[in-house]
Design an enzyme around this catalytic site. Structure first.
Site, PDB file in Angstrom:
ATOM      1  N   TYR D  52       0.817  -1.212   0.000  1.00  0.00           N
ATOM      2  CA  TYR D  52       0.000   0.000   0.000  1.00  0.00           C
ATOM      3  C   TYR D  52       0.846   1.255   0.000  1.00  0.00           C
ATOM      4  O   TYR D  52       1.892   1.307   0.660  1.00  0.00           O
ATOM      5  CB  TYR D  52      -0.943  -0.006   1.211  1.00  0.00           C
ATOM      6  CG  TYR D  52      -2.123  -0.937   1.043  1.00  0.00           C
ATOM      7  CD1 TYR D  52      -3.332  -0.461   0.540  1.00  0.00           C
ATOM      8  CD2 TYR D  52      -2.016  -2.285   1.340  1.00  0.00           C
ATOM      9  CE1 TYR D  52      -4.412  -1.308   0.370  1.00  0.00           C
ATOM     10  CE2 TYR D  52      -3.095  -3.149   1.167  1.00  0.00           C
ATOM     11  CZ  TYR D  52      -4.291  -2.644   0.679  1.00  0.00           C
ATOM     12  OH  TYR D  52      -5.355  -3.493   0.499  1.00  0.00           O
ATOM     13  N   GLU D  53       0.363   2.254  -0.729  1.00  0.00           N
ATOM     14  CA  GLU D  53       1.076   3.524  -0.850  1.00  0.00           C
ATOM     15  C   GLU D  53       1.289   4.200   0.507  1.00  0.00           C
ATOM     16  O   GLU D  53       2.135   5.073   0.665  1.00  0.00           O
ATOM     17  CB  GLU D  53       0.297   4.464  -1.781  1.00  0.00           C
ATOM     18  CG  GLU D  53       1.069   5.698  -2.199  1.00  0.00           C
ATOM     19  CD  GLU D  53       0.315   6.514  -3.249  1.00  0.00           C
ATOM     20  OE1 GLU D  53      -0.905   6.330  -3.377  1.00  0.00           O
ATOM     21  OE2 GLU D  53       0.963   7.328  -3.922  1.00  0.00           O
ATOM     22  N   SER D  54       0.525   3.779   1.506  1.00  0.00           N
ATOM     23  CA  SER D  54       0.671   4.362   2.840  1.00  0.00           C
ATOM     24  C   SER D  54       1.840   3.746   3.613  1.00  0.00           C
ATOM     25  O   SER D  54       2.184   4.214   4.693  1.00  0.00           O
ATOM     26  CB  SER D  54      -0.629   4.161   3.628  1.00  0.00           C
ATOM     27  OG  SER D  54      -1.065   2.821   3.521  1.00  0.00           O
ATOM     28  N   LEU D  86       9.261   3.346   1.636  1.00  0.00           N
ATOM     29  CA  LEU D  86       8.283   2.874   0.659  1.00  0.00           C
ATOM     30  C   LEU D  86       8.683   3.298  -0.755  1.00  0.00           C
ATOM     31  O   LEU D  86       8.766   2.476  -1.667  1.00  0.00           O
ATOM     32  CB  LEU D  86       6.896   3.413   0.970  1.00  0.00           C
ATOM     33  CG  LEU D  86       5.859   2.919  -0.053  1.00  0.00           C
ATOM     34  CD1 LEU D  86       5.443   1.503   0.260  1.00  0.00           C
ATOM     35  CD2 LEU D  86       4.685   3.851  -0.149  1.00  0.00           C
TER      36      LEU D  86
END
Lengths: 306, 255, 306, 255
Positions: D52-54, D86
């Protein structure tokens, strides 16, 4: 989820080849001696060994004649003195000459970061007015496009194999570590292959109960080796202490080429695996290295439903 | 004041600790600097924040740490950080007021050699190399050197420049754009030196008790400059010696 | 160790000034709404507001007319729609025109990293073949001195004040956080001043019992504000859930300039502090946001003596 | 096969999920892509790893996540990482096989606009901007687009290029040195497109049930190229619809 657990023998024979660039990291802690000893037993040669602090782990591999080149930033037996085997190799070419590629600590860190971030270089404020760039042409400068002059840069380092020691991982290689972290995460993400050596294999549920503690995801791990006391004579936070006595013993042993070879024969070559090495050390010595309890308090992640 | 006898090394450690007066954060390396920092913390700099090169901030060790990698530094610390964070956020980020360094060779402008004696490619003696010293010397706000005084170490020309001091002196360091100000004191077992002149040239500022100017000149490999305010180093106080001998270095590992 | 605990009113009035560059960070979590509301109450104007995702927190500050400029990478009400107040400001200049300095997410992260690392620029693989550099001249390129062409770079961003929300800190500001970390650490190290807003103040001993959990050291913290539910309608992992209902409500409210002003008056300007805001929300609404328990298991640090 | 009726949006989500077959890791953003990824995980790609981008890897949410920032994604995940990790280690580091993107405008070479309609400095409609899309489009190995087909969106020329597709087509993207290969499929509510020609030009590859070529041409703002192997999209299977309606999007938030 795939089970990546293998013996150290299998991990090394599967991923390590003569001529490769290896990085057995761990800054003053969690040094994977058990992996180094297996590499020596399997006799992979012509290796380029990368490590911020070569420490005893590379002194032993160099003494065993496996290394062609050293990529490093600090050559010493911490708090004790020089690394005699590596010095012999550099000063006298015994047992074999050793090529050096030398950085400062942050330069090594920067090389791992550039490798992990897939960047052509990593910038850092270092090397100004020193002779290091003169002996290492890979240390260069870049002009800032915002003015203010130049900044030093180092190129990416992507080891063929990175070997890191940690406290625990699940069977898939989701690895949790605490205490000194060194550049363990960066070297693992930079490497083509990653071998994780752990004191404990835990259930996936243990990892999932504290996801912020996972430093290396199973996603990038190729092999998980369960090797209690895998870092001795180095240490693993919370599991055992550094065996400072051995660091002193090595200073004596390694001064003499013959005694060094003898030690390698007795403690590495003629020992089948780490379990046997530990039996040879004896339970008393290991027990003395066990710390008292100092558990962390739990934190609340929250159970979020509906 | 005190009437007890003390060794030159004890005097050196005590003098180095005193040089930390007023410092907020200090970057701690292995060995003598570690002992000096812990002595300062117990005497002249009670609010001193020790940041260990191994990545530990706010350590409260249950035993005297044997090295910067001692697990006792981690248990009970305020924070433990990775190498990228230590060198990037703390050191390069400008959070370090002061660092103690030493070397095998130092020149008159405070440049250090910890790399090699002789030629780099065919060394007579291969030394440890930089470690973090190079970026510490560049980024820490101020530097104190601690090393034994000898003609072998205080040389007219370094065999290798590992860490920058005042470079060629004068405005050279400032012109180079380094964030830190460079060395302001060199503490040895016989005397203390500073750089308080326009050339930023190392000059004798204090003699330890019983040491003569002649002895010092004897051990310095260049025409030594002497401060107009040359003083005598106050000898170690009982408190300083007691801490050193009974707590910080009980096995006299360093002194 | 100095005690840095102050009220939100005091923290903002001490460190925030009109015309400053502020960064209230927190990526989709731990957004410091309580700080934003106090800034609106104190009426500091001409602010440059930096944030990866301006979210409702900056939509409210822009609606209040405090902002001169926005430095950002994603303008949206996540999973709901646009940020109407900010759109009005950009498209119609109401209540005031807004200068934009626009990046991608990683570009914003890179700006914080360059600021925190005290580097003249941070390199990243982005922006190739896009129009972003054309509208933001601060996005530039650097040729790699190792060949292989150019890489994009962004300059450092060093906010005058960074405000970050976390689970807990001690009185000196040694701050521990878990769950989504966003760029909280980087923005804190990059800023001149740091205000930490926490759900709980804990004893220093709690921090020391798990030093790897400390993301922001007291060393760089100027003020510690104890503000339970300080992030509502955002959330703090383990303490409360995101109030998604409010994010939907805001979509309705913010479409209309008048209703927006009315909401700001009722919920911010005429509310003295966060405690009053919470009373106004009512205990039932807050209780519904409480998650069930999911504590992390302890890890062993070891008690090392003698 | 199935006889149940389904909405064009359901068909779009199902077709997007199918495009994830064989992918190892997928970068998950907010909204429709999130639903499509979770559907793929339950159908064609059981070993799919969602990132997830989070900053969440290996999420196992106790409830269907409402956004990429849902705390339910964190509790029980394998790892949670910071934004620098990330974007630096996972995305730029080359660990992402596939990403789903959408936009307000796409051109014939798969370049995307999520920034603005009209002029940038005096916009008619201000859109969200890049978020992570720009670096995702550059670094993810392969891209799938998911967006509704309409003449307003499939335009001959973008008002703003936020994220690169195949740039000006042909070898342009390869020449630019971007690590990723760019978009290979565009999944819409009426049809599916690919780029399987030397020009890397978007071409119609499959029509959803009941949709005519004419309808599709109507909604594309340029002379549409049609694949020589034009097919009909298999309708959603009961399993796919049941998962979508009963588990992944029970409130029909998206379909």
């Amino acid at each position: 989820m795939s089970d990546k657990r293998v013996s150290m023998r299998e991990a090394i024979s599967t991923y390590v080849r003569s001529g490769q660039t290896l990085a057995l990291e761990g800054f003053t802690a969690s040094i994977p001696f058990s992996a180094a000893h297996e590499i020596i037993r399997q006799g992979h040669t012509g290796l380029t060994l990368a490590r911020m602090t070569p420490d005893l782990v590379y002194d032993q591999m160099v003494a065993a004649g496996l290394a062609r080149k050293l990529v490093f930033s600090y050559l010493g037996n911490p708090g004790v003195g020089p690394l005699h085997a590596i010095r012999r190799s550099i000063e006298q070419g015994k047992p074999a000459p050793l090529e050096l590629e030398e950085y400062s600590h942050y330069g090594m860190v920067g090389r791992y970061m550039a490798g992990a971030y897939r960047l052509p270089f990593f910038p850092l404020r270092s090397y100004t007015g020193t002779d290091l760039p003169a002996v290492n042409p890979l240390i260069r400068n870049v002009q800032s496009p915002y003015g203010g002059g130049a900044v030093a840069v180092v190129p990416p380092l992507n080891p063929d194999v990175a070997i890191v020691q940690a406290q625990r991982a699940d069977a898939e290689g989701n690895t949790q570590m605490w205490g000194l972290l060194g550049a363990q995460k960066e070297v693992a993400f930079a490497a083509e292959r990653v071998i994780v050596v752990v004191e404990e294999i835990v259930a996936e549920a243990v990892i999932r109960a504290d996801p912020n503690r996972t430093i290396i995801p199973g996603l990038i791990v190729d092999a998980v080796v369960h090797e209690p006391f895998g870092s001795h004579p180095s240490y693993v936070q919370g599991y055992y202490d550094r065996d400072n006595a051995f660091y002193l013993e090595w200073d004596e042993i390694s001064r003499d080429e013959g005694r060094t070879a003898e030690w390698l024969r007795e403690w590495v070559l003629e020992v089948p695996d780490r379990a046997a090495y530990l039996r040879k050390l004896g339970p008393e010595r290991l027990e003395r290295l066990r710390p008292g309890p100092a558990p962390s308090p739990p934190v609340e992640y929250g159970d979020y439903r509906a | 004041m005190s009437n007890t006898t003390y060794s030159p090394t004890e005097m050196m450690i005590v003098a180095a600790a005193r040089a930390l007066r007023g410092a907020g954060t200090v970057f701690v390396g292995v060995g003598l600097p570690n002992v000096a920092c812990n002595l300062a913390l117990r005497t002249v700099a009670p609010d001193l924040q020790l940041i260990y090169e191994s990545g530990v901030y706010g350590a409260r060790p249950a035993r005297q740490p044997l090295s910067i990698g001692d697990p006792a530094l981690v248990s009970g610390a305020l924070s433990v950080v990775s190498m990228p964070d230590l060198f990037g956020l703390y050191l390069q980020g400008g959070l370090i007021d002061l660092a103690l360094l030493g070397g095998a060779q130092v020149d008159r402008f405070g440049n250090l050699n910890t790399t090699v004696i002789g030629d780099y490619s065919t060394p007579r003696v291969r030394l440890p190399g930089s470690g973090g010293a190079c970026e510490i010397a560049i980024n820490a706000r101020r530097l104190v050197y601690i090393m034994r005084l000898s003609r072998r170490s205080f040389v007219p020309a370094l065999d290798f420049r590992t860490s920058p001091g005042h470079l060629t002196g004068g405005g050279a360091r400032t012109a180079s754009g380094m964030p830190g100000e460079g060395p302001f004191a060199v503490v040895t077992d016989l005397a203390v030196f500073d750089f308080n002149n326009p050339q930023h040239e190392m000059q004798l500022s204090a003699l330890h008790g019983g040491v003569t100017l002649g002895q010092v000149r004897q051990e310095v490999g260049w025409e030594l400059r002497v401060s107009s305010t040359l003083a005598e180093t106050p000898p170690p106080a009982d408190e300083e010696l007691n801490l050193l001998r009974n707590e910080l270095d009980p096995d006299s590992h360093y002194s």
